[in-house]
Design an enzyme around this catalytic site. Structure first.
Site, PDB file in Angstrom:
ATOM      1  N   ILE A 152       8.200   7.109  16.890  1.00 51.79           N
ATOM      2  CA  ILE A 152       7.814   7.816  15.672  1.00 51.79           C
ATOM      3  C   ILE A 152       6.530   8.618  15.862  1.00 51.79           C
ATOM      4  O   ILE A 152       6.466   9.795  15.515  1.00 51.79           O
ATOM      5  CB  ILE A 152       7.623   6.827  14.487  1.00 51.79           C
ATOM      6  N   ASP A 212       5.134   0.538  11.943  1.00 56.54           N
ATOM      7  CA  ASP A 212       3.922  -0.130  11.452  1.00 56.54           C
ATOM      8  C   ASP A 212       3.822  -1.576  11.888  1.00 56.54           C
ATOM      9  O   ASP A 212       2.803  -2.225  11.636  1.00 56.54           O
ATOM     10  CB  ASP A 212       3.862  -0.059   9.917  1.00 56.54           C
ATOM     11  N   ARG A 261       0.407  14.315  12.984  1.00 52.94           N
ATOM     12  CA  ARG A 261       0.884  14.038  11.624  1.00 52.94           C
ATOM     13  C   ARG A 261       0.813  15.264  10.706  1.00 52.94           C
ATOM     14  O   ARG A 261       0.163  15.261   9.679  1.00 52.94           O
ATOM     15  CB  ARG A 261       0.126  12.851  11.035  1.00 52.94           C
ATOM     16  N   CYS A 288      -4.753  11.989  12.799  1.00 53.25           N
ATOM     17  CA  CYS A 288      -5.472  10.712  12.786  1.00 53.25           C
ATOM     18  C   CYS A 288      -5.267  10.088  14.156  1.00 53.25           C
ATOM     19  O   CYS A 288      -4.672  10.682  15.048  1.00 53.25           O
ATOM     20  CB  CYS A 288      -4.952   9.824  11.662  1.00 53.25           C
ATOM     21  N   ARG A 300      -8.153  -0.896   4.918  1.00 53.84           N
ATOM     22  CA  ARG A 300      -7.307   0.126   4.306  1.00 53.84           C
ATOM     23  C   ARG A 300      -5.944  -0.440   3.940  1.00 53.84           C
ATOM     24  O   ARG A 300      -5.294   0.056   3.030  1.00 53.84           O
ATOM     25  CB  ARG A 300      -7.115   1.303   5.272  1.00 53.84           C
ATOM     26  N   ARG A 349      -5.002  10.452   4.533  1.00 55.30           N
ATOM     27  CA  ARG A 349      -3.971  11.487   4.685  1.00 55.30           C
ATOM     28  C   ARG A 349      -2.967  11.453   3.535  1.00 55.30           C
ATOM     29  O   ARG A 349      -2.420  12.470   3.137  1.00 55.30           O
ATOM     30  CB  ARG A 349      -3.194  11.288   5.988  1.00 55.30           C
ATOM     31  N   LYS A 408       0.847  -1.211   0.000  1.00 55.68           N
ATOM     32  CA  LYS A 408       0.000   0.000   0.000  1.00 55.68           C
ATOM     33  C   LYS A 408       0.876   1.252   0.000  1.00 55.68           C
ATOM     34  O   LYS A 408       0.667   2.177  -0.789  1.00 55.68           O
ATOM     35  CB  LYS A 408      -0.875   0.000   1.236  1.00 55.68           C
ATOM     36  N   ASN A 409       1.874   1.291   0.883  1.00 60.82           N
ATOM     37  CA  ASN A 409       2.657   2.512   1.072  1.00 60.82           C
ATOM     38  C   ASN A 409       3.687   2.758  -0.021  1.00 60.82           C
ATOM     39  O   ASN A 409       4.342   3.797  -0.045  1.00 60.82           O
ATOM     40  CB  ASN A 409       3.322   2.514   2.450  1.00 60.82           C
TER      41      ASN A 409
HETATM   42  C1  EPZ Z   1       4.380   6.957   6.355  1.00 53.10           C
HETATM   43  O1  EPZ Z   1       3.589   7.956   6.952  1.00 53.10           O
HETATM   44  C2  EPZ Z   1       3.482   5.729   6.247  1.00 53.10           C
HETATM   45  N1  EPZ Z   1       2.337   6.043   5.382  1.00 53.10           N
HETATM   46  C3  EPZ Z   1       2.999   5.317   7.639  1.00 53.10           C
HETATM   47  O2  EPZ Z   1       2.238   4.130   7.490  1.00 53.10           O
HETATM   48  C4  EPZ Z   1       4.233   5.023   8.500  1.00 53.10           C
HETATM   49  O3  EPZ Z   1       3.811   4.703   9.799  1.00 53.10           O
HETATM   50  C5  EPZ Z   1       5.154   6.259   8.538  1.00 53.10           C
HETATM   51  O4  EPZ Z   1       5.511   6.644   7.186  1.00 53.10           O
HETATM   52  C6  EPZ Z   1       6.440   6.004   9.306  1.00 53.10           C
HETATM   53  O5  EPZ Z   1       7.122   4.933   8.732  1.00 53.10           O
HETATM   54  C7  EPZ Z   1       2.521   6.070   4.045  1.00 53.10           C
HETATM   55  O6  EPZ Z   1       3.609   5.861   3.535  1.00 53.10           O
HETATM   56  C8  EPZ Z   1       1.304   6.377   3.203  1.00 53.10           C
HETATM   57  P1  EPZ Z   1       6.334  10.374   8.441  1.00 53.10           P
HETATM   58  P2  EPZ Z   1       4.110   9.480   6.973  1.00 53.10           P
HETATM   59  O7  EPZ Z   1       6.167  11.626   7.629  1.00 53.10           O
HETATM   60  O8  EPZ Z   1       4.959   9.747   5.807  1.00 53.10           O
HETATM   61  C9  EPZ Z   1       6.328  13.724  11.801  1.00 53.10           C
HETATM   62  C10 EPZ Z   1       0.403   2.707   7.845  1.00 53.10           C
HETATM   63  O9  EPZ Z   1      -0.020   2.153   8.868  1.00 53.10           O
HETATM   64  N2  EPZ Z   1       6.195  14.669  10.687  1.00 53.10           N
HETATM   65  O10 EPZ Z   1       7.504   9.501   8.178  1.00 53.10           O
HETATM   66  O11 EPZ Z   1       2.919  10.348   7.202  1.00 53.10           O
HETATM   67  C11 EPZ Z   1       5.117  12.827  11.932  1.00 53.10           C
HETATM   68  O12 EPZ Z   1       4.116  13.448  12.709  1.00 53.10           O
HETATM   69  C12 EPZ Z   1       0.852   4.157   7.903  1.00 53.10           C
HETATM   70  O13 EPZ Z   1       0.506   2.156   6.723  1.00 53.10           O
HETATM   71  C13 EPZ Z   1       6.187  16.035  10.962  1.00 53.10           C
HETATM   72  O14 EPZ Z   1       6.245  16.453  12.115  1.00 53.10           O
HETATM   73  O15 EPZ Z   1       5.020   9.493   8.280  1.00 53.10           O
HETATM   74  C14 EPZ Z   1       5.701  11.603  12.609  1.00 53.10           C
HETATM   75  O16 EPZ Z   1       5.771  11.830  14.001  1.00 53.10           O
HETATM   76  C15 EPZ Z   1       0.622   4.757   9.271  1.00 53.10           C
HETATM   77  N3  EPZ Z   1       6.092  16.914   9.922  1.00 53.10           N
HETATM   78  C16 EPZ Z   1       7.115  11.521  12.028  1.00 53.10           C
HETATM   79  O17 EPZ Z   1       7.403  12.832  11.511  1.00 53.10           O
HETATM   80  C17 EPZ Z   1       6.035  16.488   8.608  1.00 53.10           C
HETATM   81  O18 EPZ Z   1       5.983  17.352   7.700  1.00 53.10           O
HETATM   82  C18 EPZ Z   1       7.273  10.519  10.890  1.00 53.10           C
HETATM   83  O19 EPZ Z   1       6.231  10.768   9.972  1.00 53.10           O
HETATM   84  C19 EPZ Z   1       6.042  15.107   8.357  1.00 53.10           C
HETATM   85  C20 EPZ Z   1       6.146  14.219   9.405  1.00 53.10           C
END
Ligand code: EPZ
Length: 431
Positions: A328, A306, A122, A117, A398, A93, A22-23
């Site tokens: 994370i 995850d 996020r 979420c 999802r 998202r 998916k990701n």
């Molecule tokens: C991706 O989310 C994945 N989703 C998530 O999978 C996964 O848990 C996550 O990466 C971490 O590996 C997809 O790829 C669609 P991040 P993402 O940006 O990109 C903070 C699942 O279950 N952050 O790496 O949204 C954020 O809040 C989902 O399949 C900021 O502060 O995660 C988090 O604490 C859940 N500002 C950390 O960084 C930003 O601009 C990592 O988030 C971006 C992120």
């Protein structure tokens, strides 16, 4: 809304095939916005989130359809809308992944700001800061990100404050057709980022360094039509292996990529699981209860956030204590209270869960709250004595393709009760 009912206690034995990730598929589909011809995608999973991304691209004017070989075809040449409305973004998202490509293609974009979420706030501030560094003017108005770059995007040197997977992907796509060179430092190293970079290169992009924390993108005039393949879903793979482990069974997942799961494999081996690695398969067996081990989630190649909930389900029945630290996301323990209702002994202290193994779990009515928490409840239900009823199953759909069918194939006593999600009918009608 659908409900999944599980009667636990049966060892799961057999083989299942990993679906496409998916990701990985979500950013790959968004990348079609940049292509000046049709893109064919192999191994796209039939999931609610994929259906949402297809709907979003069709809303923008693209031609989108699944063929009868389960290949997805996207042609964005007819598209003209540089928008992602709230009605779609609120359900997923990851819709924010169209922001970089839309801005790069049209010079402007209006994308609804994704809300938080269940697992955390996020924000996408790093995405926006990176686009501003590339010359975009960004403002937020009435919940929408209004981005403008009338003279096009320019290459920049961007250093992420913290690792962001979709932030890396969004900016990599924007930089693909920007003027000049973009360097992404402290970039995400996830396999899904590598899949995107390799696919963009196959379509004509000039990218190097994917899989490391420095990715260099040299802008090209455009990317062309072509075919790309989605990598196996490592999180789905590990979830089915965990189903075999927690039921003292013997499960093999094929069409998988063991190299994407090294941290998970190392930790389940420490817990006493026998793991056999094939070129594209992983087999897990265990004789008797696991031993509690500690984990803390990290960006790839560390232990994936995850898989934190699924690993916790395993640890609820392990001998001894396991300390699980979530680094994370700020609220990724929604599964804990539901597991406690099934008899687990878990105490929370901030971003740390202390899990003391118990002899057995008991089935109970529980509620899914987010995608991976739901998976951990399925795992617990498979091991628990008696019946477990999981409500709000749309969370599971999802990220897991036909989860009850794949689990039934392994011998699980699991079934889905009505509420017949219309989205599934829609996607199956597409192909
Ligand atoms: C991706 O989310 C994945 N989703 C998530 O999978 C996964 O848990 C996550 O990466 C971490 O590996 C997809 O790829 C669609 P991040 P993402 O940006 O990109 C903070 C699942 O279950 N952050 O790496 O949204 C954020 O809040 C989902 O399949 C900021 O502060 O995660 C988090 O604490 C859940 N500002 C950390 O960084 C930003 O601009 C990592 O988030 C971006 C992120």
């Amino acid at each position: 809304m659908d409900t999944i009912i599980i009667r636990g206690g049966k060892p799961l034995v057999g083989t299942v095939e990993a679906s496409g990730a998916k990701n990985a598929a979500l950013p790959l589909l968004a990348a079609a916005i940049l292509a000046d011809g049709p893109v064919t995608y192999r191994r796209v999973p039939h999931l609610r989130d994929i259906s949402t991304m297809m709907t979003l691209l069709a809303y923008q004017g693209a031609h989108v359809h699944f063929d009868d070989q389960s290949c997805l075809h996207i042609d964005t040449r007819p598209a003209s809308k540089a928008e992602a409305p709230y009605e779609l973004v609120k359900t997923m998202r990851a819709s924010a992944l169209v922001l970089g490509p839309l801005l790069a293609r049209y010079g402007h974009a209006c994308v609804s700001l994704p809300g938080g979420c269940a697992i955390g706030a996020r924000p996408i501030d790093m995405h926006l800061k990176g686009l501003e560094a590339m010359g975009a003017h960004i403002e937020v108005d009435q919940g929408n990100v209004i981005a403008k770059a009338p003279r096009g995007l320019k290459g920049a040197h961007i250093v992420f404050d913290q690792v962001t997977v979709t932030g890396t992907e969004n900016l990599m796509m924007a930089a693909t057709v920007a003027e000049g060179e973009t360097i992404l430092d402290n970039a995400a190293r996830e396999p899904e980022v590598v899949n995107l970079a390799e696919s963009l290169r196959a379509l004509g992009a000039d990218i190097e360094g994917e899989g490391t924390n420095r990715i260099i993108i040299r802008g090209v005039s455009g990317i062309h039509e072509g075919e790309v393949e989605v990598i196996p879903d490592r999180i789905e793979t590990a979830t089915y292996l965990a189903a075999g482990i927690i039921t003292n069974g013997d499960v093999t997942v094929t069409h998988a990529e063991p190299g994407h799961l090294e941290a998970f494999i190392a930790r389940i081996r420490d817990a006493g699981v026998q793991v056999e690695i094939g070129e594209h398969s992983i087999r897990c067996r265990c004789n008797g209860p696991l031993v509690g081990v500690n984990i803390h989630t990290m960006p790839h190649p560390g232990f994936p956030t995850d898989l934190q909930a699924q690993f916790m389900a395993l640890m609820t029945l392990a001998r001894g204590t396991s300390i699980i630290r979530e680094t994370i996301f700020e609220n990724r323990f929604m599964h804990v209270q539901e597991l406690v209702r099934m008899g687990a002994d878990i105490k929370l202290d901030g971003n740390t869960a202390i899990v003391n193994g118990v002899e057995s779990l008991s089935g109970a009515p529980v509620m899914a709250t987010d995608l991976r928490a739901s998976a951990s409840l399925v795992l617990a239900g498979l091991a628990a004595r008696g019946e477990t009823r999981i409500s709000r199953v749309y969370h599971i759909d999802r990220g897991y393709e036909r989860i009850e069918e794949k689990m039934q194939k392994l011998g699980a006593d699991i079934e889905r009760h009505s509420g017949s999600e219309t989205w599934m009918k829609g996607i199956m009608a597409n192909g």
